[in-house]
Design an enzyme around this catalytic site. Structure first.
Site, PDB file in Angstrom:
ATOM      1  N   ASP A   1    -128.076  37.146 -75.335  1.00 35.70           N
ATOM      2  CA  ASP A   1    -127.822  36.138 -74.322  1.00 35.70           C
ATOM      3  C   ASP A   1    -126.546  36.537 -73.597  1.00 35.70           C
ATOM      4  OD1 ASP A   1    -128.052  33.871 -72.774  1.00 35.70           O
ATOM      5  OD2 ASP A   1    -128.376  32.527 -74.454  1.00 35.70           O
ATOM      6  N   CYS A   2    -126.352  35.977 -72.411  1.00 33.65           N
ATOM      7  CA  CYS A   2    -125.321  36.507 -71.519  1.00 33.65           C
ATOM      8  C   CYS A   2    -123.913  36.249 -72.030  1.00 33.65           C
ATOM      9  CB  CYS A   2    -125.532  35.949 -70.119  1.00 33.65           C
ATOM     10  SG  CYS A   2    -127.090  36.539 -69.409  1.00 33.65           S
TER      11      CYS A   2
END
Length: 750
Positions: free
Chosen positions: A287-288
């Site tokens: 995830d970012c």
């Protein structure tokens, strides 16, 4: 003298034009020579489609420098001009339509798709989305655009289980049930990825792996502690189904930790389960900026530096970093934390997705290169968006006022969301030049001669400053008042997006804004016996007790997409028949639930909640009435390896054709461990004409009867089982909702 000057100027002008033309011709020749040179220069084996994919990938990797390899493992991969490789951005969204890009069809939010209980509809919707995605990509590529949100790798679907209504991102999911989430998620992935034997239409991604449900404010440091039974019974089944059955191309690891290890470096989740048990062959992405949480002060702090974080993630199996950590991989190699060979191994898996998408093949090589912009927001896709919206809307109350005539003298449309396009969108949305608000939908459905008055009447989340109320009085002289209340992305959503939320998008206050309830009370006082139809927007359970009491009819319309207003209007006026069902339980209050941070399933969802909810899972009314006859079983008992055929007659005793969502629940009444009170095993949508009977048939295998023990193992135990088949779950329900129609039967597993 003047004539001489004129001839001189003319000659100068002619020579200038000639010189310019010659320069242009020379430049054109130079460009042609460059293109010819490039074609020769780019004649590398990795462009040769006659070679095997692994051979092409290995050739490409061998031509990259260490720094280029690291850059190609970061979401915003730069171009490599000397190899003829353009830039590519892996970060693209398609939760309910191509998002954050150009104009596209905006379908209803994911939770609304969950409310359809219809896997075939999910496939049609995602297939339309992937068609539009290819068309938009083809158009952007032709112009040389390689921007974020313009690619073919989509970070969707979100198959986390909506275990608690406080989570602001629950709207992105298909609800609280693992089975429903699995069948919708599989269909969605298949529609996105296409059915070509060689090429992917687009690449789907199952997220967020795993055990990810908030709190949103703590997601970068939170450790979700979960026992093995709940892990394998609730949190992992949908991921397993998408990986092993739908062959999803990517999996995204979550921000949080699970049982003490960050999800993007969780040995059990990644090594033991994803790679070795499920044999996942696609790529794993973070995830970012989740890898920053490995060393950030307000994160998990499992390592001290960026290079250590990059090495830990790579060794854990993360192929792609959305964030800023993998540029430190060359440093990690120099420090001896990882080897370049380990990078090559992970990069090869990642590059395979790009090759499967045809990104290194000549134009025209795959069947999706010719999809044109004609498909984007086509009439067909717009009609599909309306169909999904109509089948998702859940009628929660109807005292007989609906369906409403469209030729009454006067209608009053009001409420903070009646003319609001934001409530059509939800989050992770696309844009469209033709969005149908509820006001517009109703205005377009009324018969000539009828009057329509509109006033907002109430602000979204605060009391009006002006004490004068010129709005509610219109309920007194209108034949019907249609009020649109509820919540929006301003109050629920992802961290940082919900501007009106003091809790980073989570809904720790279960109520809708009190000023909206106050306005509804005024309308009720003015309308007296005249009908009030309340439409409720939102993507999660909320306290609708007073809304239910004050309204003659209540319909939950979610975030219904570009055709939301038209879809709602057609249902109100009887051009359609409501058939949506709740994919989540609506508790009466948050006091009925365990603490938000508690990831145990005890007391949660329809499976383990024993208290009477406001609305049960699977609930939804229709303008038709359906009755269930006696269940017929192919056998009274089955053994391992057998199959049980279950048949039940369903009759439409109403006056309108309607779709019933037939739900089959199983209860293990002799289990040796804690098991769900009820467990959804099958669902089927059936359309039945007035007075007609339809025989609905299901098949159960012994595998459907397995329970999950306290070690997370699926076990088959002999004993008695009870079947419930009806239009909602068998949860306790208030008499105000009407008696539940069920057929019941028992059988034995030998």
């Amino acid at each position: 003298m003047k004539k001489s000057i004129s001839w001189t100027l003319a000659l100068f002008f002619f020579l200038s034009i000639f010189s310019s033309c010659k320069r242009a011709a020379d430049q054109k020749t130079d460009t042609s020579e460059k293109i010819a040179t490039q074609k020769t220069e780019y004649d590398f084996p990795f462009y040769d489609t006659s070679l095997g994919m692994d051979e092409r990938i290995n050739d490409l990797i061998a031509r990259m420098t260490l720094e280029e390899k690291a850059a190609q493992m970061t979401y915003d991969t730069p171009a490599i001009p000397r190899l003829g490789i353009p830039a590519y951005n892996w970060w693209n969204e398609a939760l309910h339509g191509v998002g954050r890009s150009g104009a596209a069809t905006v379908f209803p939010q994911a939770i609304a798709l969950g409310a359809t209980f219809d896997e075939h509809l999910a496939y049609r919707m995602s297939n339309a989305i992937s068609d539009e995605a290819r068309a938009m990509y083809n158009a952007a590529k032709a112009k040389g655009y390689h921007l974020r949100y313009g690619g073919l790798t989509f970070w969707t679907p979100n198959i986390n289980i909506f275990r608690d209504p406080r989570w602001g991102r629950g709207q992105e999911t298909y609800g609280e049930d693992p089975y429903l989430t699995s069948i919708l998620g599989k269909a969605f992935v298949r529609g996105l990825q296409g059915d070509d034997s060689k090429y992917l239409k687009t690449a789907a991604c199952a997220k967020h792996y795993a055990v990810h449900n908030g709190p949103e404010a703590l997601r970068h440091e939170f450790d979700a502690k979960v026992n093995m039974k709940d892990l394998w019974e609730t949190y992992l089944p949908a991921f397993e189904a998408l990986v092993t059955e739908a062959k999803v191309e990517a999996v995204m690891c979550a921000y949080n930790a699970t049982n003490g290890e960050p999800c993007c470096a969780n040995k059990y989740l990644i090594d033991d389960v994803l790679l070795n048990t499920w044999n996942f062959k696609g790529h794993l992405l973070s995830d970012c900026w989740a890898l920053v949480d490995f060393y950030a002060e307000e994160g998990h702090k499992v390592v001290a530096t960026q290079a250590e974080a990059a090495a830990l993630a790579l060794k854990s199996g993360v192929n792609l970093n959305c964030g800023s950590t993998y540029p430190a991989l060359p440093e990690a190699v120099k420090l001896g934390l990882v080897t370049e060979e380990e990078m090559d191994e992970k990069l090869a898996v990642l590059l395979k997705t790009r090759f499967k998408l045809g990104l290194f093949d000549p134009d025209g090589s795959n069947p999706y290169d010719d999809i044109s912009m004609d498909v984007v927001d086509s009439d067909e896709h717009r009609a599909l968006a309306k169909e999904v919206a109509q089948k998702s809307m859940v009628l929660l109350k109807n005292n007989g006022v609906l369906p409403l005539r469209n030729d009454l003298a006067k209608y009053f449309v009001t409420g903070p969301h009646a003319a609001n396009t934001d409530i059509l969108l939800g989050n992770y949305y696309g844009v469209n030049p033709n969005m149908s608000t509820v006001l517009e939908g109703i205005a377009g459905t009324l018969a000539p001669g009828s009057q329509l008055y509109y006033a907002m009447g109430a602000l979204f989340d605060r009391k009006p400053i002006n004490p004068l109320d010129w709005s509610s009085g219109h309920a007194a002289d209108s034949d019907a008042t249609i009020v649109v209340l509820g919540i929006s992305g301003l109050l629920e959503g992802e961290e940082g997006e919900s501007l009106a939320s003091s809790t980073k998008g989570d809904r720790l206050d279960y109520n809708i804004p009190q000023n909206q309830i106050d306005y509804l009370k005024k309308l009720r006082e003015e309308a007296k016996e005249r009908p009030i139809i309340t439409l409720v927007t939102g993507g999660s359970p909320m306290n609708l007790a007073e809304v239910h009491e004050l309204s003659d009819a209540v319909m939950l319309i979610w975030y219904p997409g570009e055709e939301g207003g038209n879809a709602a209007a057609e249902l109100i006026f009887g051009k359609g028949n409501p058939s949506g069902r709740l994919p989540i339980t609506f508790p009466r209050s948050l006091d009925q639930l365990p603490p938000y941070e508690d990831y145990s399933m005890e007391g949660r969802t329809y499976k383990y909640m024993v208290k009477e909810p406001l609305y049960p899972f699977g609930f939804g009314l229709s303008y038709s009435k359906f009755e269930y006859g006696d269940i017929r079983l192919s056998a009274e008992s089955i053994a391992e390896g057998d199959q049980l055929t279950i048949t039940v007659p369903v009759k439409n005793t109403g006056e309108l054709t309607g779709e019933e969502v037939v739900q089959l629940y199983l209860s293990d009444v002799q289990a040796s461990v804690r098991v769900p009170n009820f467990d959804l095993k099958h669902v089927m949508r059936v359309e039945i004409d007035p007075g007609a009977i339809k025989e609905v048939q299901f098949r159960l295998t012994a595998d459907d009867l397995k329970l999950v023990d306290y070690h997370g193992k699926k076990v088959l135990e002999p004993g008695q089982f009870k079947l419930y088949i009806g239009g909602a779950s068998p949860m306790p329900r208030s008499l105000a909702l009407g008696a539940a129609a069920f057929a019941e039967a028992t059988f034995t597993l030998k």
